[in-house]
Design a protein around this motif. Structure first.
Motif, mmCIF file in Angstrom:
data_model
loop_
_atom_site.group_PDB
_atom_site.id
_atom_site.type_symbol
_atom_site.label_atom_id
_atom_site.label_comp_id
_atom_site.label_asym_id
_atom_site.label_seq_id
_atom_site.Cartn_x
_atom_site.Cartn_y
_atom_site.Cartn_z
ATOM 1 N N SER A 141 0.744 -1.497 -0.146
ATOM 2 C CA SER A 141 -0.290 0.254 0.053
ATOM 3 C C SER A 141 0.335 1.352 -0.241
ATOM 4 C CB SER A 141 -0.792 -0.330 0.941
ATOM 5 O OG SER A 141 -1.619 -1.406 1.643
ATOM 6 N N ALA A 142 0.893 2.366 -0.976
ATOM 7 C CA ALA A 142 1.712 3.140 -1.299
ATOM 8 C C ALA A 142 1.495 4.311 -2.774
ATOM 9 C CB ALA A 142 3.458 2.701 -1.547
ATOM 10 N N SER A 143 2.024 3.509 -3.583
ATOM 11 C CA SER A 143 1.876 4.498 -5.117
ATOM 12 C C SER A 143 0.271 4.899 -5.277
ATOM 13 C CB SER A 143 3.119 3.883 -6.099
ATOM 14 O OG SER A 143 2.240 2.814 -6.209
ATOM 15 N N GLY A 144 -0.443 3.505 -5.460
ATOM 16 C CA GLY A 144 -1.897 4.040 -5.678
ATOM 17 C C GLY A 144 -1.741 3.693 -7.430
ATOM 18 N N SER A 145 -0.687 3.035 -7.917
ATOM 19 C CA SER A 145 -0.046 2.728 -9.034
ATOM 20 C C SER A 145 -1.487 1.862 -9.415
ATOM 21 C CB SER A 145 1.086 2.407 -9.598
ATOM 22 O OG SER A 145 1.023 2.416 -11.049
ATOM 23 N N GLU A 146 -2.411 1.091 -8.314
ATOM 24 C CA GLU A 146 -3.246 0.373 -9.336
ATOM 25 C C GLU A 146 -4.025 1.419 -9.695
ATOM 26 O OE1 GLU A 146 -4.040 1.811 -5.134
ATOM 27 O OE2 GLU A 146 -1.776 0.967 -6.285
ATOM 28 N N THR A 147 -4.345 2.213 -9.330
ATOM 29 C CA THR A 147 -5.962 3.316 -9.858
ATOM 30 C C THR A 147 -4.926 4.567 -10.501
ATOM 31 O OG1 THR A 147 -6.341 4.571 -7.708
ATOM 32 C CG2 THR A 147 -7.567 1.575 -8.424
ATOM 33 N N SER A 148 -4.417 4.409 -10.728
ATOM 34 C CA SER A 148 -3.874 5.653 -11.229
ATOM 35 C C SER A 148 -3.619 5.912 -12.893
ATOM 36 C CB SER A 148 -2.687 6.342 -10.316
ATOM 37 O OG SER A 148 -1.218 6.058 -11.012
ATOM 38 N N ILE A 193 3.004 5.179 4.188
ATOM 39 C CA ILE A 193 2.278 5.835 5.299
ATOM 40 C C ILE A 193 2.319 7.471 4.285
ATOM 41 C CG2 ILE A 193 1.749 6.990 6.685
ATOM 42 C CD1 ILE A 193 1.924 3.869 7.405
ATOM 43 N N VAL A 194 3.958 7.450 3.920
ATOM 44 C CA VAL A 194 3.917 8.492 2.898
ATOM 45 C C VAL A 194 3.940 8.927 2.265
ATOM 46 C CG1 VAL A 194 5.655 10.469 3.279
ATOM 47 C CG2 VAL A 194 5.767 8.733 5.413
ATOM 48 N N ASP A 195 3.958 8.501 1.098
ATOM 49 C CA ASP A 195 2.948 8.353 -0.609
ATOM 50 C C ASP A 195 1.993 8.038 -0.081
ATOM 51 O OD1 ASP A 195 4.003 7.786 -2.816
ATOM 52 O OD2 ASP A 195 4.993 6.411 -3.259
ATOM 53 N N ILE A 196 1.289 7.558 0.364
ATOM 54 C CA ILE A 196 -0.371 7.705 0.357
ATOM 55 C C ILE A 196 -0.634 9.572 0.798
ATOM 56 C CG2 ILE A 196 -2.101 7.126 1.886
ATOM 57 C CD1 ILE A 196 -1.087 3.901 1.710
ATOM 58 N N GLY A 284 9.260 7.205 -0.957
ATOM 59 C CA GLY A 284 8.927 7.286 1.026
ATOM 60 C C GLY A 284 9.540 7.693 2.011
ATOM 61 N N ALA A 285 10.676 7.362 1.847
ATOM 62 C CA ALA A 285 11.724 8.511 2.863
ATOM 63 C C ALA A 285 11.979 9.035 1.981
ATOM 64 C CB ALA A 285 12.671 7.307 2.623
ATOM 65 N N GLY A 286 12.266 9.783 0.914
ATOM 66 C CA GLY A 286 12.978 10.907 0.429
ATOM 67 C C GLY A 286 11.833 12.085 0.304
ATOM 68 N N LEU A 287 10.527 11.232 0.012
ATOM 69 C CA LEU A 287 9.470 12.520 0.873
ATOM 70 C C LEU A 287 8.848 13.207 1.992
ATOM 71 C CD1 LEU A 287 6.593 10.673 -1.351
ATOM 72 C CD2 LEU A 287 7.592 12.535 -1.792
#
Length: 391
Positions: A141-148, A193-196, A284-287
């Motif tokens: 659960s992170a990138s949202g690429s599954e719907t983006s 979590i951060v990416d979301i 996510g760490a960079g963000l």
């Protein structure tokens, strides 16, 4: 509220034990020969790949495997996948993994369908007009690429990381079983979590006028992600927490939380330069390092909105006489939350040194074709100041 068009076409199949539905669903869609695309050995050792392929076999679908996708997915792997699909007569690509696997699958799909090298789209800022259908079995659960409609690829030879945005990038179908995220490490859970949250915040903290309905959706998503994130890190097998994170990831990047607002994503663009420069940096760490610094730098250009975020989402008491204090406290509260869940908040924690800043700023300007768009254009001095604020 700005004019907007929203186009969400991905069929989502969500819940426990849904792997058995994969074969019948893909057959219903019209798939015949499937490329099963995945990352490392965990997809096999966890038993997920076997369950997926058993479902395909039972539905009478043939398939070919291509594993080995790395974080920050590489154009070289995409090119291998394109050649394999052409050789094997593939008509559907099924990504089993997280955002990197999905973006690699999207790159392969556009390359096969258009007959063009996907890096041409990334380098020129153009969009493909067709693709092979892509599906996903999500494990992170992170990138949202599954719907983006997004796809981000890395050219390892050029050390460049660029995005390709097109409605054709949206997966045809995505299978979301929260149980498949139970084994995700605490660090990768934190990155997710951060990416979301960032996919939501970069749509929230931008121009758009009055967008109360969109704001409330975004604020609810941020609160739910924060609370579920704490629970998932404390107990990786908390199904409801994992389910909240998985659904939040999908909603955060399908454009719902940007309706009526201007989409710019400056922090993502700056972070892409970090993870292109050092491949081992998790997105996510960079963000988590860059967002508080960017927010402190641009806050003065939209104090009411930053203060609204601080009060409604982060529980900071509103100082009506000095809303800038509320806004600043909100940014620092979010930074402390990132630290609480084990995320870095300093450049040195990423292995980025001050002597690297000039190169990274130059790369960001070159990739953006000029100053990075934000509340105010971020030229080289501005980017360098953001990097210093992130020390």
């Amino acid at each position: 509220m700005l004019n907007f068009t929203i186009h969400t076409t991905t069929e989502v199949v969500f819940g426990r034990d849904i792997e058995k539905d994969i074969g019948p669903k893909l057959k219903e869609i019209g798939a015949h020969r499937v490329l099963v695309h995945f990352g490392g050995s965990s997809a096999r050792s966890s038993g997920l790949l076997d369950r997926v392929e058993h479902s395909l076999f039972e539905a009478g679908l043939s398939f070919v495997e291509l594993g080995g996708v790395e974080p920050n997915p590489k154009i070289s792997m995409v090119r291998r996948g394109i050649e394999l699909c052409q050789r094997e007569g593939i008509d559907f690509i099924l990504a089993v993994g997280g955002g990197s696997v999905l973006d690699s699958a999207k790159g392969i799909g556009m390359g096969v369908a258009t007959g063009r090298d996907p890096w041409e789209f990334a380098a020129t800022g153009t969009a493909p007009d067709q693709t092979l259908p892509v599906g996903s079995v999500l494990t992170l659960s992170a990138s949202g690429s599954e719907t983006s409609n997004s796809c981000v690829l890395t050219n390892e030879e050029l050390k460049e990381k660029r995005g390709i945005t097109s409605q054709t990038n949206r997966p045809r179908i995505s299978f979301l079983n929260p149980e498949n995220t139970f084994t995700v490490s605490k660090f990768q859970t934190g990155c997710g979590i951060v990416d979301i949250m960032m996919h939501t915040l970069e749509r929230y903290l931008t121009a758009g006028g009055e967008t109360d309905i969109t704001d409330r959706i975004a604020e609810g998503l941020l609160i739910a992600t924060r609370d579920a994130g704490r629970r998932a890190i404390a107990d990786p097998n908390d199904y409801e927490a994992r389910a909240t994170l998985m659904w939040a990831g999908s909603i955060s990047h399908n454009n719902l939380t940007e309706c009526g607002r201007l989409r710019l994503f400056p922090v993502h663009k700056l972070e892409h330069e970090l993870s292109a420069f050092r491949d081992e940096i998790a997105h996510g760490a960079g963000l988590s390092v860059l967002f508080p610094a960017w927010a402190l730098y641009v806050m003065e250009h939209d104090v009411p909105r930053f203060a609204q975020l601080a009060h409604r989402v982060l529980g900071v008491e509103m100082d009506f006489s000095h809303p800038e204090r509320t806004a600043r406290d909100g940014i620092l509260t979010l930074k402390r939350f990132f630290e609480e869940i084990g995320m870095p908040v300093h450049m040195a924690q990423l292995g980025i040194k001050p002597e690297n800043y000039e190169t990274l700023a130059d790369n960001a300007i070159r990739t953006a074709g000029g100053p990075v768009k934000s509340y105010v254009p971020l030229d080289k001095p501005a980017i360098l100041e953001i990097f210093r604020l992130a020390e």
